[in-house]
Enzyme design. Structure first.
Site, short mmCIF file in Angstrom:
data_model
loop_
_atom_site.label_atom_id
_atom_site.label_comp_id
_atom_site.label_asym_id
_atom_site.label_seq_id
_atom_site.Cartn_x
_atom_site.Cartn_y
_atom_site.Cartn_z
N VAL A 1 0.89 -1.37 0.05
CA VAL A 1 0.01 0.09 -0.02
C VAL A 1 0.83 1.37 0.00
O VAL A 1 0.21 2.37 -0.29
CB VAL A 1 -1.06 -0.25 1.15
CG1 VAL A 1 -2.20 -1.07 0.95
CG2 VAL A 1 -0.15 -0.03 2.58
N ASN B 1 -6.88 -1.06 6.09
CA ASN B 1 -6.43 -1.82 7.00
C ASN B 1 -5.14 -2.15 7.51
O ASN B 1 -4.39 -2.57 8.48
CB ASN B 1 -7.40 -3.01 7.24
CG ASN B 1 -7.05 -4.05 8.27
OD1 ASN B 1 -7.35 -3.91 9.15
ND2 ASN B 1 -6.18 -5.13 7.51
N TYR C 1 4.09 4.71 15.35
CA TYR C 1 2.55 4.22 15.20
C TYR C 1 1.63 5.08 15.81
O TYR C 1 0.56 5.44 14.84
CB TYR C 1 2.50 2.82 15.95
CG TYR C 1 1.36 2.10 15.75
CD1 TYR C 1 1.12 1.20 14.46
CD2 TYR C 1 0.24 2.03 16.67
CE1 TYR C 1 0.00 0.49 14.52
CE2 TYR C 1 -0.85 1.09 16.55
CZ TYR C 1 -0.89 0.48 15.46
OH TYR C 1 -2.03 -0.34 15.35
N ALA D 1 1.16 8.10 13.40
CA ALA D 1 0.86 7.51 11.97
C ALA D 1 -0.68 7.60 12.08
O ALA D 1 -1.59 7.96 11.26
CB ALA D 1 1.21 6.21 11.34
N LYS D 2 -1.37 6.80 13.26
CA LYS D 2 -2.67 6.49 13.41
C LYS D 2 -3.48 8.10 13.79
O LYS D 2 -4.67 7.90 13.59
CB LYS D 2 -2.93 5.46 14.48
CG LYS D 2 -2.37 4.05 14.25
CD LYS D 2 -3.12 3.59 13.02
CE LYS D 2 -2.87 2.27 12.82
NZ LYS D 2 -3.64 1.48 11.61
N ILE E 1 -6.80 -5.75 20.48
CA ILE E 1 -7.46 -7.02 19.52
C ILE E 1 -6.58 -8.16 19.23
O ILE E 1 -5.25 -8.11 18.95
CB ILE E 1 -7.70 -6.41 18.01
CG1 ILE E 1 -8.45 -5.11 18.29
CG2 ILE E 1 -8.84 -7.41 17.29
CD1 ILE E 1 -10.06 -5.24 18.84
#
Ligand SMILES: NC(=O)c1ccc[n+]([C@@H]2O[C@H](COP(=O)([O-])OP(=O)(O)OC[C@H]3O[C@@H](n4cnc5c(N)ncnc54)[C@H](O)[C@@H]3O)[C@@H](O)[C@H]2O)c1
Length: 246
Positions: free
Chosen positions: A63, A89, A154, A157-158, A187
């Site tokens: 991606v 995702n 992370y 970026a999120k 999760i």
């Protein structure tokens, strides 16, 4: 919630949250492009979707690579003639405390999450704007809200994905394209199984609903945001975190 004959792309759907999202979309009637770097895993998910009676193709994509992303959209349109739903995702982690994080690991995470989400949204909206309809769901993370230690790359970026979701929602609203983000909490997937066991247990203890989430918990929220039940919802962030950090 019917998604009969809708065409969906789910990036990073060879395993984990993406796999369950692809399967739950298919259970609701969608045909799915299983887009991943891992073609063996993607091929297995395609078989599972076909067993549900829907169509699916595996598409090899990084991606973070514009050419790959453009090919993914072309392959989708050539195979299915349409694109209704995009789920961004695909993801990686390269955790380290800030003072130890390498520039390479910082860049890799920003590339896959932020640049990847940007490139996929950009390529998809070109088609969706012409059509005057579309649903985009971007997978962010609770880490963007609370700033998990060891995740400066992370979480950054999120958080960027949340901001990009809002810009894309504003720019696309007049074309009836809904753009929303989901922030999963903890999760159970390969990503979280890679954590040290004591950190895993500490995270699970913080969850009011008293269990780790499963990929299907996130998949169900994606299906809602990909369906007509969410037609008047755009630019939002939905937490799927068992009440963690409410
Ligand atoms: N597991 C969690 O607790 C959790 C929490 C919050 C957010 N998330 C986010 O949910 C998403 C899925 O996470 P998961 O736990 O299922 O992870 P996972 O590691 O189980 O699966 C990630 C998938 O993405 C694919 N992928 C990685 N880089 C790619 C790239 N450049 N191009 C295409 N595909 C690529 C991998 O091959 C893999 O199939 C990620 O964006 C992750 O950041 C996960």
């Amino acid at each position: 919630m019917k998604l009969t004959d809708k065409i969906a792309i789910v990036t990073g759907s060879g395993q984990g949250i993406g796999r369950d999202t692809a399967l739950v979309l298919a259970k609701h009637g969608a045909d799915v492009v299983v887009a991943d770097m891992n073609m063996e895993a993607a091929g297995n998910v395609v078989k599972e979707i076909e067993e549900l009676g829907r169509k699916a193709i595996a598409c090899k994509v990084n991606v973070a690579d514009k050419e790959d992303v453009n090919k993914m959209i072309e392959q989708t349109l050539e195979t299915f003639g349409d694109l209704d739903i995009l789920v961004n995702n695909a993801g990686i982690t390269r955790d380290a405390m800030m003072h130890k994080m390498t520039e390479e690991h910082f860049n890799q995470v920003i590339d896959v999450h932020m640049k990847g989400t940007f490139l996929c949204m950009q390529a998809a909206v070109l088609h969706m704007r012409k059509k005057g309809k579309g649903k985009i769901v971007n997978i962010s993370s609770i880490s963007a809200k609370i700033g998990n230690m060891g995740q400066v790359n992370y979480a950054g970026a999120k958080a960027g994905i949340v901001a990009m979701t809002k810009v894309a929602a504003r720019e696309s609203a007049r074309y009836q394209i809904n753009v929303n983000a989901i922030q999963p909490g903890f999760i159970d997937s390969d990503m979280t199984r890679a954590m040290p066991e004591d950190v895993r247990q500490a995270r699970i203890k913080e969850i009011p609903l008293q269990r780790a989430g499963v990929p299907e918990d996130v998949a169900k929220a994606v299906v809602f945001l990909a369906s007509e039940y969410s037609d008047y919802i755009t630019g939002t962030v939905t937490e799927v975190a068992g009440g963690r950090s409410m």
